[in-house]
Design a protein around this motif. Structure first.
Motif, short mmCIF file in Angstrom:
data_model
loop_
_atom_site.label_atom_id
_atom_site.label_comp_id
_atom_site.label_asym_id
_atom_site.label_seq_id
_atom_site.Cartn_x
_atom_site.Cartn_y
_atom_site.Cartn_z
N LEU A 43 0.82 -1.23 0.00
CA LEU A 43 0.00 0.00 0.00
C LEU A 43 0.85 1.27 0.00
CD1 LEU A 43 -2.96 -0.89 2.43
CD2 LEU A 43 -2.86 -1.12 -0.05
N GLN A 44 2.05 1.18 -0.51
CA GLN A 44 2.94 2.35 -0.59
C GLN A 44 2.25 3.53 -1.25
OE1 GLN A 44 6.96 1.61 -0.90
NE2 GLN A 44 7.00 3.69 -0.12
N GLY A 45 2.33 4.67 -0.59
CA GLY A 45 1.77 5.89 -1.15
C GLY A 45 0.27 6.03 -0.93
N GLN A 46 -0.34 5.01 -0.31
CA GLN A 46 -1.77 5.13 0.01
C GLN A 46 -1.93 5.61 1.44
OE1 GLN A 46 -4.66 2.60 -1.43
NE2 GLN A 46 -3.52 1.93 -3.23
N VAL A 47 -3.09 6.15 1.71
CA VAL A 47 -3.34 6.73 3.03
C VAL A 47 -4.48 5.99 3.73
CG1 VAL A 47 -4.11 8.79 4.27
CG2 VAL A 47 -2.52 9.00 2.35
N ASP A 73 0.78 5.25 4.41
CA ASP A 73 0.87 6.35 5.36
C ASP A 73 -0.41 6.36 6.19
OD1 ASP A 73 3.38 7.45 4.66
OD2 ASP A 73 2.49 8.34 2.87
N THR A 74 -0.28 6.72 7.44
CA THR A 74 -1.46 6.72 8.31
C THR A 74 -1.74 8.12 8.84
OG1 THR A 74 -0.09 6.19 10.24
CG2 THR A 74 -1.11 4.35 9.08
N GLY A 101 -7.47 12.99 0.40
CA GLY A 101 -6.85 11.92 -0.37
C GLY A 101 -6.76 10.60 0.37
N ASP A 103 -7.42 6.86 1.23
CA ASP A 103 -7.81 5.72 0.42
C ASP A 103 -8.69 4.74 1.19
OD1 ASP A 103 -6.16 6.06 -2.17
OD2 ASP A 103 -4.74 6.48 -0.57
#
Lengths: 331, 331, 331
Positions: A43-47, A73-74, A101, A103
Motif C-alpha cells: 500500500l505504498q503511497g496510500q493513506v 501512510d497513516t 486523499g 484511500d
C-alpha cells in the motif's frame, strides 16, 4: 479466493468463501511478520485514516501497525482534539479526510451504524474509498471476530486455517452479551462456520429477546445458537470459551450485583474448565479485568489462554482486510 | 566495543566500557545527523513502541525521531487515551504491544521500577524484546544521563568522546536532588567516569540520608560524592554545573519557601559562575523555568550554556541505544 | 518561478510572482496526487515539526499528509500534552525542536505573532529552518488563503492556474471578518491578484475601523476593498462567495443575536446566490456549521460548492509551500 467487498462493516452477510479468503490472506501475512523486516510495499503511497470517534489505544495501534506494515501512510484522528467539538458533523469529517486523499477509513464510533453511514456516503459520491468498521456501538466489531476466527482455526491447522474446521465445534460466549459488539460479530462468523454457539450470561445481560431477535433476523443460525442463564451448560464439552469484557459501568446501572458475585457465577477459572473438552482454549478480546471475567492465573496460562495469540492475529487479519479492500480498489 | 545488554534500565551497574560504547556509537550517529538525509536503514521493518504512562512531549519526540532516523516504525501510547483507565494492568498493556510485534519498548512511568518489571516479564516470557527506561518516578533516567555525558565528553574531544576525559573533573549538580531521576542516573555515570560530583541543594531537597544511602549502596563512589547545603562550595573550581528542573509543586508541599528565594540561594547566574573554573559550562535537562534554576540570559549564552547541545545529543544517544539494543537482538 | 522566502508568515507582502510560483508548484503536486503512489522523495530524511499550540485536527492532518507525501518525517506537538503546562516558554519549545534537528516548523497559536517571533529567533540564531504560519490568533492563515486562491484559479484554468485570472473579478467575503485570520490573509491575496473584495457582516463583526485600518496599512488595496453591513450589495454580480466560520462563542459575548437571526441575515443559500454572477461558486474554510453560515443543501451541491476542492487543494498547496521552503534551504 473470493472477494468483492469495498467495505467491511458487518459479518451478517459474510460467506464461507469470504471467511476463507480472509483466513488465507492473514496466514500469508503472518509469515511476513516472522521475518526481521516485517514489511511489504503493498500500500505504498496510500493513506489509511484511523477515525476513532471513541478512544482506543489497543485497536488503533493494531490498525496503525497493520497499515504501516503494508507501507501505507497513516493519519490518526482522535475525537478529543477534533472539530467534532466545533459542531462539524461526522459525515463532514469523513468527507474532509476523503478530500485530503484518504484511500481507506478505519472507523470507530460509540453509535451503531456510523461506519455504514459513512460507507453509504462514499458510495453515493462514487469514490473508491473503503470503510472498515472498527467497532460501532453495540452493533459489530468485524475485525475482532475475524481475528478470533483466525486464532481458533490457526490452532487447529496452522498451515491452512479455514472456517470448515469449526464444523460441529461447541463454542461458549460468556459475559455481557447484550452490550457486546464483539459477541454479535462472533455469532455471525462462528455459526456461519458451522459451530454451535452457546451464550451464557445473567438475564440482565442476555435478555431472551436478544436471542429471539438474532434468530429471527437469520433463521439459518437458529439451530446453532443456544442461550443459557447459568454458566455450566455452556461450558459442558465446549471446545472454546470466549469471555467478554465486562464494562464496570454496568454495575452502577444496576445490571449487576457486584464484580465479585459476577466472577463467582460467570468468571472463568481452571476449575470450571474441567467441564469442557480437555483441549479447551480460552479467548478474551481485551483489555481484561483480571479476576472478574477470567481468573488471573488462567489468563497467563501459556497453553489454555489464547489472549496473546489473538493480539498477534489482530495485526495479520487487519493487514489482510486492508490488503483485500485496497486490492478491490486496484482492480 | 562492548555491549551485552538487552535492556537499558539503570546506570548503576554500567561499566566504563559500556559508557564508551554508547559514546562512540552516538558519535557516529551524530555524523549521520549532519547529512541532508539524516536517516539510516538500520531498524527498517522493526517496531519501537513508546509507552509513555506519564505525559512528555520532549522526551517522546526525541525517542520518536531517533527511531524514525533508524527507519523503524513507531507506535505511540499515551496514558490519557489508554485502556489503563479501563482497568488493564501495566504488564498487560506491555504484553499487548509485545503480541502486536513490538521489537523495543521505551517506557516512562511515574512509579519507579515499572520499566524493570516489564523487562523482567519480557525475559520471563523469553522474548527478545528490549526495554529502555525513559524515566521512572524518582529512580533513573539513563538516556538523559548518557546524553549529558555525551555532551560533556564531546565538548572535550569531539572526535573521540570517552568517559575517561572526566577523570578528576569537578561537576556540581544543583537543585531538587531528592526528587530527581536525572540526578540519580548522573551520579552513577559521572562517578564511574572518574569525576568528583558535588551535590548542592536546600536540606529539604537533599537530606543527609540520601547521600548516605547512595554511598552505602555503592562504596566505590563514596570518595567521589560530596553534599553541600549551600551553593558556593559546590561551584568553587567546578568544570561543569548541572542544574535540575524544579517542580513547582514542591513549593506547595512546603519543601521550598518561594521560587524567588530559591533562585537567590541556588539559582545559577553569570555572577556565580565566577567561582568556577574559567572554562565552566552549564547544563539543564529541560524544560527550564527561566529565572528560577538559571538566569534567563545565562540560559541563552551560546558559549556557557550547553542546553541546546544536550537536546541535539539526545537524538544521537537514543539512536545509539536503540541501535545497540536492536543489535543485541540480531546477534 | 520566483521564491526567496525561508518563512511563510503573512501574505501582506507577497508579490504576484510569488503567488504564481505557489500556484504552479501546487499544480504539479496535484498531478502527483492523482497517481496510485501519491508520494515523491523530495524531503526524504528531513523533519517537519507540527507545533500546534492551539488544537486542530483538520489543518494538522493536512500538513502532516503534505509532509509525508514529500517523504519527510513528521513530529506532532500538541499543546495539551506539552511542557507548556510545565512553564517552558514557546520560544524554548521551538528551540528544543530546532536542537532535535527539525528542518521546518509549522506553527499554530491562538496569539497573533507567535510564528513571526519564532521565525525571528531562528534567523537570529542563523539556522536555516523555515517557519510556516498555520494560523495565529486573528492575524493570518496564509496557507488557507493560498489554497483558496489555488482552488479558484484552478477552476478558471486547471492547466495554468495563475493569479491574473482574478483580474476584475468580484469576490464577497461574508461573516465574522473581525475575528477571522482567514479573511485577513484572503484580503491580501485577492486584492493583490486584481480582484475586488467585498466584505459583508453585521457591524459588530465588521467595524468601520477594521476596513480603515486595512486600507491605511496598504493604500494600494483601498480601491479594491469595500465593506457592507448587509449581504445583498456584496452578492450582486459576485463571481465567488467566501463564507467564514462563525465561532459560536461570539454569540455569548453579545456580538450576535442568535444563530438563526445570523443565518436569516447573512447565511448563504441557493436563493440568495441568484443575485450573483450565474457562474458563482461558494467557498468555506471549514469546519462548517450547517444551516448557519451556509444552507446544508448548498454546502453539498457538487457544482456550486468548492468546499471539498478546497480541502484537496490544501494538501497540494502545503506540499508546494514545504517544497519551496525546503528548496530555499537546499540552495
Amino acid at each position: 479466493m473470493s472477494w468483492n467487498r469495498r467495505h467491511v462493516l458487518s459479518l451478517a452477510d459474510f460467506s464461507v468463501e469470504e471467511y476463507n479468503t480472509v483466513l488465507q490472506t492473514a496466514s500469508s501475512f503472518r509469515e511476513v511478520l516472522t521475518r526481521r523486516t516485517k514489511k511489504v510495499p503493498t500500500l505504498q503511497g496510500q493513506v489509511v485514516a484511523n477515525l476513532f470517534f471513541e478512544p482506543s489505544t489497543r485497536t488503533r495501534s493494531s490498525f496503525e501497525l497493520a497499515a504501516k506494515r503494508l507501507s501505507a501512510d497513516t493519519l490518526n484522528f482522535a475525537a478529543s482534539t477534533s472539530s467534532i467539538t466545533k459542531g462539524e458533523t461526522i459525515l463532514d469529517t469523513a468527507k474532509t479526510y476523503l478530500a485530503m486523499g484518504t484511500d481507506m477509513m478505519v472507523i470507530r464510533h460509540k453509535e451503531a451504524g456510523v461506519p455504514q453511514a459513512i460507507a453509504d456516503e462514499m458510495d453515493r459520491l462514487n469514490v473508491k474509498v473503503g470503510v472498515l468498521n472498527a467497532g460501532d456501538g453495540q452493533h459489530e466489531h468485524p475485525s475482532q471476530a475475524l481475528l478470533d476466527l483466525f486464532t481458533i482455526c490457526s490452532l487447529m491447522d496452522v498451515e491452512k486455517p479455514r472456517s470448515t474446521l469449526l464444523e460441529g465445534k461447541k463454542i461458549a460466549i460468556v459475559g455481557d452479551i447484550l452490550h457486546s459488539r464483539v459477541a454479535r460479530s462472533n455469532i455471525w462468523s462462528l455459526t456461519a462456520s458451522g459451530a454451535e454457539v452457546h451464550l451464557a450470561a445473567p438475564p440482565t445481560l442476555l435478555p431472551k429477546e436478544f436471542a429471539d431477535f438474532v434468530k429471527t433476523s437469520n433463521p439459518e443460525i437458529s439451530r446453532k445458537l443456544f442461550i443459557h442463564w447459568t454458566l455450566e451448560p455452556a461450558l459442558i464439552d465446549a471446545d472454546f470459551v470466549m469471555t467478554l469484557r465486562l464494562q464496570k459501568e454496568r454495575m452502577t446501572s444496576h445490571l449487576l450485583p457486584s464484580l465479585r458475585e459476577y466472577h463467582q457465577q460467570f468468571g472463568i477459572t481452571r476449575d470450571r474448565l474441567k467441564l469442557c473438552n480437555p483441549d479447551v482454549r480460552v479467548l478474551h478480546p481485551g483489555p481484561v479485568n483480571r479476576g472478574v471475567e477470567i481468573s488471573s492465573d488462567l489468563m497467563d496460562d501459556p497453553v489454555l489462554s489464547l489472549i496473546s495469540q489473538q493480539v498477534t492475529s489482530g495485526v495479520a487479519v487487519r493487514m489482510a482486510l486492508l490488503y483485500l479492500m485496497g486490492g478491490g480498489k486496484v482492480g
